[in-house]
Write a protein that holds these residues in place. Structure first.
Motif, PDB file in Angstrom:
ATOM      1  N   HIS A 173      -0.325  -9.455  -0.378  1.00 41.02           N
ATOM      2  CA  HIS A 173      -1.685 -10.058  -0.206  1.00 41.02           C
ATOM      3  C   HIS A 173      -2.462  -8.990  -1.118  1.00 41.02           C
ATOM      4  CE1 HIS A 173      -0.826  -6.645   2.540  1.00 41.02           C
ATOM      5  NE2 HIS A 173      -2.298  -6.409   2.688  1.00 41.02           N
ATOM      6  N   ASP A 174      -3.918  -9.551  -1.168  1.00 41.72           N
ATOM      7  CA  ASP A 174      -4.815  -9.111  -2.236  1.00 41.72           C
ATOM      8  C   ASP A 174      -5.344  -7.737  -1.602  1.00 41.72           C
ATOM      9  OD1 ASP A 174      -6.134  -8.847  -4.635  1.00 41.72           O
ATOM     10  OD2 ASP A 174      -7.797 -10.399  -3.879  1.00 41.72           O
ATOM     11  N   PHE A 175      -5.799  -6.896  -2.495  1.00 39.04           N
ATOM     12  CA  PHE A 175      -6.327  -5.663  -2.040  1.00 39.04           C
ATOM     13  C   PHE A 175      -7.954  -5.503  -2.401  1.00 39.04           C
ATOM     14  CE2 PHE A 175      -4.614  -4.719  -6.303  1.00 39.04           C
ATOM     15  CZ  PHE A 175      -5.928  -4.305  -6.969  1.00 39.04           C
ATOM     16  N   ASP A 176      -8.668  -4.761  -1.384  1.00 35.87           N
ATOM     17  CA  ASP A 176     -10.037  -4.750  -1.849  1.00 35.87           C
ATOM     18  C   ASP A 176     -10.570  -3.486  -2.468  1.00 35.87           C
ATOM     19  OD1 ASP A 176     -12.943  -4.073  -1.215  1.00 35.87           O
ATOM     20  OD2 ASP A 176     -13.016  -5.099   0.752  1.00 35.87           O
ATOM     21  N   TYR A 177     -10.706  -3.582  -3.775  1.00 32.87           N
ATOM     22  CA  TYR A 177     -11.236  -2.341  -4.669  1.00 32.87           C
ATOM     23  C   TYR A 177     -12.093  -1.271  -4.071  1.00 32.87           C
ATOM     24  CZ  TYR A 177     -11.890  -0.354  -9.279  1.00 32.87           C
ATOM     25  OH  TYR A 177     -12.141   0.395 -10.474  1.00 32.87           O
ATOM     26  N   GLY A 178     -13.193  -2.125  -3.696  1.00 31.42           N
ATOM     27  CA  GLY A 178     -14.291  -1.326  -3.185  1.00 31.42           C
ATOM     28  C   GLY A 178     -13.888  -0.421  -1.776  1.00 31.42           C
ATOM     29  N   ALA A 179     -13.168  -1.265  -1.068  1.00 35.53           N
ATOM     30  CA  ALA A 179     -12.575  -0.515   0.229  1.00 35.53           C
ATOM     31  C   ALA A 179     -11.795   0.759  -0.044  1.00 35.53           C
ATOM     32  CB  ALA A 179     -12.099  -1.419   1.060  1.00 35.53           C
ATOM     33  N   LEU A 180     -10.746   0.471  -1.259  1.00 32.63           N
ATOM     34  CA  LEU A 180      -9.912   1.365  -1.637  1.00 32.63           C
ATOM     35  C   LEU A 180     -10.788   2.489  -1.967  1.00 32.63           C
ATOM     36  CD1 LEU A 180      -7.178  -0.898  -3.221  1.00 32.63           C
ATOM     37  CD2 LEU A 180      -6.801   0.737  -1.146  1.00 32.63           C
ATOM     38  N   TYR A 181     -11.759   2.782  -2.811  1.00 32.67           N
ATOM     39  CA  TYR A 181     -12.559   3.342  -3.573  1.00 32.67           C
ATOM     40  C   TYR A 181     -13.107   4.196  -2.202  1.00 32.67           C
ATOM     41  CZ  TYR A 181     -17.164   5.506  -5.234  1.00 32.67           C
ATOM     42  OH  TYR A 181     -17.860   6.423  -5.189  1.00 32.67           O
ATOM     43  N   ASP A 182     -13.717   3.326  -1.353  1.00 27.46           N
ATOM     44  CA  ASP A 182     -14.624   4.041   0.094  1.00 27.46           C
ATOM     45  C   ASP A 182     -13.332   5.167   0.668  1.00 27.46           C
ATOM     46  OD1 ASP A 182     -16.856   2.606  -0.909  1.00 27.46           O
ATOM     47  OD2 ASP A 182     -16.250   1.231   0.727  1.00 27.46           O
ATOM     48  N   GLU A 183     -12.392   4.638   0.691  1.00 30.45           N
ATOM     49  CA  GLU A 183     -11.145   5.415   1.189  1.00 30.45           C
ATOM     50  C   GLU A 183     -11.045   6.726   0.818  1.00 30.45           C
ATOM     51  OE1 GLU A 183      -7.832   3.381   2.353  1.00 30.45           O
ATOM     52  OE2 GLU A 183      -9.084   1.635   3.103  1.00 30.45           O
ATOM     53  N   LEU A 184     -10.897   6.550  -0.802  1.00 29.76           N
ATOM     54  CA  LEU A 184     -10.744   7.810  -1.535  1.00 29.76           C
ATOM     55  C   LEU A 184     -11.949   8.824  -1.189  1.00 29.76           C
ATOM     56  CD1 LEU A 184      -9.147   6.325  -4.914  1.00 29.76           C
ATOM     57  CD2 LEU A 184      -8.212   8.182  -3.679  1.00 29.76           C
ATOM     58  N   ARG A 185     -13.173   8.171  -1.390  1.00 30.65           N
ATOM     59  CA  ARG A 185     -14.247   8.927  -1.580  1.00 30.65           C
ATOM     60  C   ARG A 185     -14.281   9.686   0.063  1.00 30.65           C
ATOM     61  NH1 ARG A 185     -20.249   6.713  -1.152  1.00 30.65           N
ATOM     62  NH2 ARG A 185     -21.376   8.769  -1.006  1.00 30.65           N
ATOM     63  N   ARG A 186     -14.245   9.092   1.165  1.00 30.10           N
ATOM     64  CA  ARG A 186     -14.320   9.429   2.275  1.00 30.10           C
ATOM     65  C   ARG A 186     -13.291  10.694   2.839  1.00 30.10           C
ATOM     66  NH1 ARG A 186     -15.275   4.721   4.832  1.00 30.10           N
ATOM     67  NH2 ARG A 186     -12.905   4.301   4.933  1.00 30.10           N
ATOM     68  N   SER A 187     -12.140  10.643   1.949  1.00 31.88           N
ATOM     69  CA  SER A 187     -10.878  11.376   2.334  1.00 31.88           C
ATOM     70  C   SER A 187     -11.393  12.995   1.634  1.00 31.88           C
ATOM     71  CB  SER A 187      -9.482  10.988   1.826  1.00 31.88           C
ATOM     72  OG  SER A 187      -9.556  10.994   0.243  1.00 31.88           O
ATOM     73  N   CYS A 188     -12.096  13.086   0.712  1.00 32.11           N
ATOM     74  CA  CYS A 188     -12.540  14.401   0.194  1.00 32.11           C
ATOM     75  C   CYS A 188     -13.881  14.641   0.076  1.00 32.11           C
ATOM     76  CB  CYS A 188     -11.839  14.256  -1.056  1.00 32.11           C
ATOM     77  SG  CYS A 188     -11.506  13.005  -2.256  1.00 32.11           S
ATOM     78  N   ALA A 189     -14.824  13.932   0.875  1.00 29.92           N
ATOM     79  CA  ALA A 189     -16.096  14.274   0.660  1.00 29.92           C
ATOM     80  C   ALA A 189     -16.684  15.558   0.728  1.00 29.92           C
ATOM     81  CB  ALA A 189     -16.861  13.431   2.122  1.00 29.92           C
ATOM     82  N   GLY A 190     -17.672  15.713  -0.283  1.00 26.26           N
ATOM     83  CA  GLY A 190     -17.869  17.193  -0.447  1.00 26.26           C
ATOM     84  C   GLY A 190     -17.270  18.018  -1.636  1.00 26.26           C
ATOM     85  N   GLN A 191     -15.937  17.433  -1.806  1.00 22.69           N
ATOM     86  CA  GLN A 191     -15.085  18.333  -2.541  1.00 22.69           C
ATOM     87  C   GLN A 191     -14.895  17.589  -3.820  1.00 22.69           C
ATOM     88  OE1 GLN A 191     -13.905  21.371  -1.755  1.00 22.69           O
ATOM     89  NE2 GLN A 191     -15.325  21.165   0.169  1.00 22.69           N
ATOM     90  N   ALA A 192     -14.538  16.311  -3.828  1.00 26.12           N
ATOM     91  CA  ALA A 192     -14.454  15.497  -5.111  1.00 26.12           C
ATOM     92  C   ALA A 192     -15.918  15.309  -5.830  1.00 26.12           C
ATOM     93  CB  ALA A 192     -14.010  14.076  -4.831  1.00 26.12           C
ATOM     94  N   GLY A 193     -15.816  15.586  -7.338  1.00 26.12           N
ATOM     95  CA  GLY A 193     -16.639  15.234  -8.024  1.00 26.12           C
ATOM     96  C   GLY A 193     -16.616  14.159  -8.985  1.00 26.12           C
ATOM     97  N   ALA A 194     -15.269  13.514  -8.748  1.00 29.96           N
ATOM     98  CA  ALA A 194     -15.019  12.444  -9.926  1.00 29.96           C
ATOM     99  C   ALA A 194     -13.921  11.761  -9.159  1.00 29.96           C
ATOM    100  CB  ALA A 194     -14.648  12.984 -11.112  1.00 29.96           C
ATOM    101  N   ILE A 195     -14.237  10.157  -9.019  1.00 30.97           N
ATOM    102  CA  ILE A 195     -13.333   9.339  -8.571  1.00 30.97           C
ATOM    103  C   ILE A 195     -13.028   8.371  -9.862  1.00 30.97           C
ATOM    104  CG2 ILE A 195     -12.661   7.440  -7.048  1.00 30.97           C
ATOM    105  CD1 ILE A 195     -14.102   9.205  -4.921  1.00 30.97           C
TER     106      ILE A 195
END
Lengths: 164, 85, 164, 85
Positions: A14-36
């Motif tokens: 099945h297809d994937f949701d690019y925006g949702a995958l980005y959101d998960e990456l961002r959420r998983s390291c909030a405040g630490q990640a400066g770049a995705i």
């Protein structure tokens, strides 16, 4: 960086949701990640005047997941990655469809760009997937591996000493 | 000889050439063989596999070179250079 | 590639939707693009033990947009880019907020990765934005430019002959 | 002398040092001056600007070097090295 992260890997029809995958990456390291950095590979026309109608993706279940995890682990050894996701689709795909997603979160953009590009270059030459194109003419052909992908992947071997 | 076999998996174009996706393959006298030797045997059974130089081998889901030793019980996969991504 | 694309550029106070920006890039070149690379820059902790509470971004209206367009045009001259979007936020931002988006669509992943990274490296050293951090202690300080960003940006000058 | 002025814009830390975000600046005898000369004049008025070597100049919204000629009617901007992205 307390310990090496794990890369969430999925091989799916099945297809994937690019925006949702980005959101998960961002959420998983909030405040630490400066770049995705996120990459998407899409089904495009095979060659000028030779329109791709559809694409079939075959894979080696088990080895695919193991190889993708090994590639991600190698990226974690080389760059300061905080979170990573790889999704690869298999089965029947149409023109314009999404094929693959690779996303990397890091403190600094250099690590994120390099790790994402490394993952894609390694995936292209090591992960056991095979594409078969069906052209509008009805002709079917297995896509041939490109030498340029080998060259691209090998550049990371020679870059190794200075890239750490 | 009993159990002295390997499982061979074929993928993509290679599976079309062999007409099968997997088979059990007996090792003569149960002895290990190299990938090169196996490819030579397979080419006799499936002439369409030639030339075998460009074909890729995996043993137990790891990429290996053609000189890799293959022993009874191994899962061997034969395929073209990968084209995913 | 009939003509050089234009890069859609926005400098805004409100947040952006990363997934929606990707979708627009993808839609604008369906069937042609084989690769889309998107970058997001996020507000992260300033230094260990020196937590960033908020970030204020000042900019030079007019020059920002002109400079970002010039950077995108330079990328179009150097790599086969099909579509491009740059969004940069200004004003008050909080920890974890999105600051900047740069997305590039191309036929091949090498062009997309390189163009996106070039755009970010050039933006970091040429686009007239300035960050002021407010730490949890209440201390305010203008962020100082990093030499490493200059070095990174200059690498594209020396890479010029072989990168075309 | 009438109209022989330039507009100067200050940003970020530099605007805090000068206490203003923009001003009109008269050119002596209406003649063009270099960025270096302008920076020297500005430093007399705003001692906090020193050292001026690290400050960046833009003329009419393009980055320029300090030896750039500045003429009446130009929009000149003075700021620290940029830190966006």
């Amino acid at each position: 960086m307390p310990e090496l992260p794990t890369c969430v890997i999925a091989v799916q029809t099945h297809d994937f949701d690019y925006g949702a995958l980005y959101d998960e990456l961002r959420r998983s390291c909030a405040g630490q990640a400066g770049a995705i950095v996120c990459f998407a590979g899409l089904v495009r026309d095979f060659a000028p005047g030779q329109d791709t109608d559809s694409l079939y993706l075959e894979h080696y279940p088990g080895m695919c997941e193991r190889e993708l995890q090994a590639i991600a682990d190698e990226a974690f050894q080389r760059w300061a990655v905080q979170a990573c996701r790889i999704v690869h689709r298999v089965g029947e795909l149409a023109r314009g469809d999404q094929i693959v997603f690779a996303g990397v979160a890091s403190a600094h953009r250099g690590d994120a760009f390099q790790a994402a590009q490394f993952i894609m270059d390694a995936l292209k030459t090591r992960a056991p997937f095979w594409k078969r194109e069906t052209l509008r003419s009805g002709e079917r052909l297995w896509v041939e591996a490109r030498d340029s992908d080998q060259v691209q992947a090998q550049q990371w071997d020679t870059a190794r000493p200075s890239a750490g | 000889m009993n159990g002295a076999t390997i499982d061979i998996l074929y993928f993509a174009r290679v599976a079309e050439l062999t007409g099968t996706r997997s088979e059990s393959w007996s090792l003569a006298d149960g002895n290990p063989i190299t990938g090169t030797q196996l490819l030579s045997q397979l080419q006799q059974r499936y002439p369409g596999l030639a030339p075998t130089d460009r074909l890729k081998l995996a043993v137990n889901q790891y990429h290996v070179r053609h000189d890799q030793a293959i022993k009874a019980g191994d899962e061997v996969a034969l395929f073209d250079p990968v084209t995913g991504g």
